[in-house]
Scaffold this active site. Structure first.
Site, PDB file in Angstrom:
ATOM      1  N   LYS A 128       0.871  -1.459  -0.162  1.00  0.00           N
ATOM      2  CA  LYS A 128       0.483  -0.157  -0.173  1.00  0.00           C
ATOM      3  C   LYS A 128       0.496   1.597  -0.443  1.00  0.00           C
ATOM      4  O   LYS A 128       1.958   1.308   0.117  1.00  0.00           O
ATOM      5  CB  LYS A 128      -1.368   0.046   1.441  1.00  0.00           C
ATOM      6  CG  LYS A 128      -2.259   1.164   1.256  1.00  0.00           C
ATOM      7  CD  LYS A 128      -4.046  -0.258   0.194  1.00  0.00           C
ATOM      8  CE  LYS A 128      -4.528   0.337  -0.120  1.00  0.00           C
ATOM      9  NZ  LYS A 128      -6.209  -0.033  -0.599  1.00  0.00           N
ATOM     10  N   ASP A 187      -7.145   4.342  -4.755  1.00  0.00           N
ATOM     11  CA  ASP A 187      -7.163   3.923  -3.540  1.00  0.00           C
ATOM     12  C   ASP A 187      -8.371   5.670  -3.448  1.00  0.00           C
ATOM     13  O   ASP A 187      -8.596   6.435  -3.980  1.00  0.00           O
ATOM     14  CB  ASP A 187      -6.616   3.494  -2.516  1.00  0.00           C
ATOM     15  CG  ASP A 187      -7.250   3.212  -0.866  1.00  0.00           C
ATOM     16  OD1 ASP A 187      -7.453   1.780  -1.112  1.00  0.00           O
ATOM     17  OD2 ASP A 187      -7.413   4.577   0.046  1.00  0.00           O
TER      18      ASP A 187
HETATM   19  N1  GLU Z   1      -7.315   0.692  -3.317  1.00  0.00           N
HETATM   20  C1  GLU Z   1      -8.504  -1.116  -3.380  1.00  0.00           C
HETATM   21  C2  GLU Z   1      -7.830  -2.105  -2.208  1.00  0.00           C
HETATM   22  O1  GLU Z   1      -7.786  -1.777  -1.471  1.00  0.00           O
HETATM   23  C3  GLU Z   1      -7.286  -1.912  -4.654  1.00  0.00           C
HETATM   24  C4  GLU Z   1      -6.019  -1.703  -4.919  1.00  0.00           C
HETATM   25  C5  GLU Z   1      -5.869  -2.350  -5.904  1.00  0.00           C
HETATM   26  O2  GLU Z   1      -6.722  -2.460  -6.943  1.00  0.00           O
HETATM   27  O3  GLU Z   1      -4.639  -3.406  -6.090  1.00  0.00           O
HETATM   28  O4  GLU Z   1      -8.242  -2.462  -2.606  1.00  0.00           O
END
Ligand code: GLU
Length: 450
Positions: free
Chosen positions: A125, A165
């Site tokens: 992340k 996100d």
């Molecule tokens: N931000 C999204 C999550 O919390 C998607 C992350 C992604 O697609 O890599 O899973």
């Protein structure tokens, strides 16, 4: 004290300034004890101590020039948490509240969520304390470019694949992709959530919201229920909430609420998704604009919320879909929902319910789908985008949506079967955590220590 408790206590000493990270760790570790008791190899291999520490944290300065010609400075991060089962995968969050503790919580959740999808993706992340609100198009572009000027040396299609996100959508991903390409001269699927013109996948935009509804359908089907004709409460007004409402409407349910940082909308006839998209995606305006465009809808500003709690949760509903942000639903909200007859909660946001709210849902025995299972559709479809990029293909909307539906069904089956295996058939928190953890932990053990 159990092994899990000892590790939690150690982390509380070490990371006292990261409360949301500690909350996420506690939520996972406290449900793992039945597995840890059954097999001594996890404690022998110090898996909890290892899995809670990110493999790598990249933290960097982002400097850019605003429209007035003034230099602005932000902090950028990428937490490369765990690569046991695949390249780091997870979104980027741009929001003034972003700090390392928040990204560690999100990255930690992502490990188990990604494992549950059954696909080969590790957990990561990242993001920045940059606030996109009120910034011009050019300022957003310059920030994204400056952010990628540092990040590009740490990511790659088989190394680490960021996505969106909160505060990061197709527009931001596009600017970052452009900058990555300029700096590396490489055209690869280094980001997901891309525009369809340059490697994006159909149904990726819809996937997290649609997936949360598919997950709710799976939970309800097992209980002989369904969503048809049911009133639903949805929080948030971003991508997840919008497509959650859209899928609910397609299934004949009636989502009656959405919310943003300024207030909430109650639209008794059902949220008009085309208006919501116009307000949020096109005009990038507040929900007060929705109330202007739809006279039958009522807007309640945050200042009028009961005891500062999101008024969405006071609306009687059959099913609730928290799709805004972490800790948006507390014990008092959970009690209100239950007292009003709520039978199903499927989490579209990451960790939207506080720990005591989660316990209230579990004790009440309602269909409760925790975030790392219920909102895994977004990242799963990101992995489908990676597959398409690697194979230089683009699949139809129906193909991707069909795969998403299957993945959500399999996540539900896996979590439910694991919950049953450990003697708590209705506890999908335990089921999802153990199932997600077991695969990653076994992979870590098989790869040895160095
Ligand atoms: N931000 C999204 C999550 O919390 C998607 C992350 C992604 O697609 O890599 O899973």
């Amino acid at each position: 004290m159990s092994y899990a408790q000892r590790v939690i206590e150690g982390l509380k000493q070490k990371y006292a300034s990261e409360p949301v990270f500690l909350q996420a760790v506690e939520e996972v570790l406290m449900t793992l004890q039945p597995l840890l008791d059954k097999d001594a190899k996890y404690e022998k291999n110090k898996i909890l101590e290892r899995i809670t520490e990110p493999e790598r944290i990249i933290s960097f300065r982002v400097e850019w020039v605003d429209d007035k010609g003034e230099i602005q400075v932000n902090r950028g991060y990428r937490v490369q948490y765990n690569s046991a089962i695949g390249p780091y995968k997870g979104g980027l969050r741009f929001h003034p509240s972003v700090n390392l503790g928040i990204l560690k919580f999100l990255g930690f959740e992502q490990i188990f969520k990604n494992s549950l999808t059954g696909l080969a993706i590790g957990g990561g992340k990242g993001g920045s304390d940059f606030d996109p609100k009120g910034k011009s198009e050019n300022e957003v572009m310059r920030f994204c470019q400056a952010f990628m000027t540092e990040l590009h040396r740490h990511i790659g299609a088989t190394i680490d694949v960021p996505a969106g996100d909160i505060g990061v959508g197709g527009r931001e991903v596009g600017y970052m992709f452009g900058q990555f390409k300029r700096l590396t001269r490489s055209y690869e699927g280094v980001l997901t959530g891309k525009n369809l013109l340059f490697g994006g996948s159909l149904a990726r935009t819809e996937a997290t919201g649609y997936g949360a509804v598919y997950f709710a359908q799976n939970m309800l089907e097992d209980r002989g229920e369904n969503l048809e004709g049911k009133v639903c409460a949805v929080s948030g007004a971003g991508n997840v909430a919008t497509y959650c409402c859209e899928k609910l409407l397609q299934l004949g349910a009636r989502p009656v609420t959405v919310s943003d940082s300024r207030g909430m909308i109650y639209d008794p006839e059902g949220i008009k998704v085309d208006v919501l998209k116009q307000v949020k995606e096109v005009e990038r305006a507040s929900l007060t604009r929705y109330a202007e465009l739809v006279p039958t809808a009522k807007h309640t500003p945050v200042a009028e919320y009961p005891e500062g709690r999101n008024a969405v949760w006071s609306v009687p509903c059959f099913a609730a879909f928290p799709c805004a942000t972490q800790n948006e639903l507390n014990l008092a909200d959970a009690k209100t929902l239950l007292a009003n007859g709520c039978k199903c909660v499927a989490e579209g946001a990451n960790m939207p319910s506080t720990l005591d709210a989660v316990h209230a849902f579990l004790e009440a025995g309602i269909a409760y789908g925790p975030a790392k299972a219920a909102n895994a559709g977004g990242v799963a479809t990101s992995q489908l985008e990676m597959q398409q990029n690697a194979g230089m293909q683009s699949w139809t909307f129906e193909t991707v949506d069909g795969k998403l539906k299957d993945i959500m069904g399999n996540i539900y089956k896996n979590a439910a079967a694991t919950a049953k295996e450990f003697g708590q058939p209705d506890n999908l928190v335990l089921g999802a955590n153990i199932a997600g953890f077991r695969k990653v932990a076994d992979a870590m053990i098989a790869q040895g220590v160095c």
